[in-house]
Write an enzyme that holds these catalytic residues in place. Structure first.
Site, short mmCIF file in Angstrom:
data_model
loop_
_atom_site.label_atom_id
_atom_site.label_comp_id
_atom_site.label_asym_id
_atom_site.label_seq_id
_atom_site.Cartn_x
_atom_site.Cartn_y
_atom_site.Cartn_z
N GLY A 56 2.43 2.28 10.77
CA GLY A 56 3.36 3.27 10.38
C GLY A 56 4.04 3.73 11.64
N LYS A 116 0.07 4.22 -0.31
CA LYS A 116 -0.66 5.52 0.17
C LYS A 116 -0.31 6.69 -0.74
CE LYS A 116 0.23 3.46 4.75
NZ LYS A 116 -0.01 3.62 6.11
N GLY A 129 2.51 -1.22 4.28
CA GLY A 129 2.80 0.16 3.90
C GLY A 129 4.16 0.53 3.59
N HIS A 134 -9.47 0.83 5.09
CA HIS A 134 -8.48 1.25 5.56
C HIS A 134 -8.57 2.15 6.66
CE1 HIS A 134 -4.28 2.51 6.53
NE2 HIS A 134 -3.72 1.47 5.71
N GLU A 166 -6.88 4.82 7.83
CA GLU A 166 -6.69 6.11 7.47
C GLU A 166 -8.10 6.64 6.60
OE1 GLU A 166 -2.90 5.67 5.54
OE2 GLU A 166 -2.16 5.06 7.38
N ASN A 205 0.66 -1.09 -0.06
CA ASN A 205 0.01 0.07 0.00
C ASN A 205 1.02 1.22 -0.10
OD1 ASN A 205 -1.85 1.89 0.45
ND2 ASN A 205 -2.44 1.22 2.58
N SER A 243 3.50 -2.06 10.21
CA SER A 243 4.90 -2.11 10.55
C SER A 243 5.43 -3.47 10.13
CB SER A 243 5.29 -1.45 12.04
OG SER A 243 4.81 -0.28 12.31
N GLU A 288 -5.37 -4.97 10.48
CA GLU A 288 -4.52 -3.88 10.82
C GLU A 288 -4.65 -3.08 12.12
OE1 GLU A 288 -2.62 -2.84 6.82
OE2 GLU A 288 -4.39 -1.60 7.06
C1 PEP Z 1 -0.93 0.14 6.12
O1 PEP Z 1 -1.04 1.22 6.04
O2 PEP Z 1 -1.61 -0.69 5.53
C2 PEP Z 1 0.25 -0.23 6.80
C3 PEP Z 1 0.43 -1.62 7.27
O3 PEP Z 1 1.31 0.48 7.24
P1 PEP Z 1 2.74 0.23 7.61
O4 PEP Z 1 3.32 -0.94 7.07
O5 PEP Z 1 3.40 1.44 7.21
O6 PEP Z 1 2.70 0.04 9.12
#
Ligand code: PEP
Length: 252
Positions: free
Chosen positions: A175, A11, A236, A97, A99, A9, A215, A169
């Site tokens: 993040g 973003k 991400g 998601h 966000e 992703n 992460s 998630e």
């Molecule tokens: C995401 O936004 O779907 C995600 C998992 O981000 P990150 O891997 O950066 O934590």
């Protein structure tokens, strides 16, 4: 046997040129080393999808949009419909998601409209769920996440549900550099699978891919992916570094 999926992703990152270079780098390594038994997906900005589809071998790697409109078409300035996404060559759409839920007010009602349009247009939804830190600290995360699913993808017919990929998630891990432990991930994934079994039956529960996101990186992917109910990851930050993303793909 359910599919293992590693989906990136990006973003709101990368210019078109940077995105195409990144996609080509991932595609080249997947071509060379193979990603046996793993479905690889890249979730790019809308503006990049067509160019990424043209730059890679889509037999090897699928492309996802990170959203789609809740309406089929019409006077909705700035929106991109599921049919438009499908017409670019994308096969997947990331929906729900955190966000999108938190910054753009996407409720279960809105997500149900998006899910219906995505499915009608032949896109595979990668449907996200997950709890905030306060909910985890209160110990009510399983009820919270299962309720998110009850309000959305559990409303689908069994036939449509079979087309969904779920991504768990935890918001506190996205993040932040803080990853859920592999046991925390396994506990939640097992709870989700049990809830799917209750709703749609064991066969469908055994077939649904449940990805972990938050992460995930080359160091922790192997441990997280080793758990019985973890069927891959939604990645991400690490999906924007070709070498890291490839190492995560190869963590299987
Ligand atoms: C995401 O936004 O779907 C995600 C998992 O981000 P990150 O891997 O950066 O934590």
């Amino acid at each position: 046997m359910r599919k293992k999926v590693v989906a990136g992703n990006w973003k709101c990152n990368t210019t078109l040129q940077e995105g195409v270079e990144l996609a080509k780098a991932v595609d080249a390594v997947v071509a060379e080393k193979g990603a046996e038994d793993v479905v690889v997906v890249m979730g790019t900005p809308f503006t990049h999808i067509t160019s990424v589809v043209d730059a890679i071998n889509t037999e090897r790697i699928g492309v996802a949009s990170q959203n789609c409109a809740a309406e089929a078409k019409g006077a909705f300035t700035g929106e991109v419909s599921a049919a438009m996404v499908k017409s670019t060559g994308a096969e997947y759409v990331i929906l729900g998601h955190s966000e999108r839920r938190d910054y753009y007010g996407e409720t279960s009602e809105i997500l149900n409209k998006k899910l219906a349009l995505a499915l009608e247009n032949g896109l595979t939804p990668i449907f996200c769920c997950g709890e905030a830190l306060a909910i985890r600290e209160a110990g009510t995360q399983n009820d919270f996440v299962i309720n998110q699913l009850k309000e959305t993808i559990f409303q689908l017919s069994a036939e449509d549900f079979k087309k969904i990929v779920i991504a768990y998630e935890p918001i506190w891990a996205i993040g932040t550099g803080v990853t859920a432990t592999s046991d925390q991930a396994q506990d939640m994934h097992a709870a989700i699978r049990a809830a799917v079994a209750e709703q749609f039956g064991q066969e469908i529960a055994d077939g649904v891919s449940i990805l972990y996101g938050g992460s995930c990186n080359p160091k922790n992917a192997n441990d997280i992916f080793s758990k019985a109910d973890v069927d891959g990851g939604l990645i991400g930050g690490a999906s924007m570094k070709a070498e890291d993303f490839i190492q995560i793909i190869n963590a299987y």
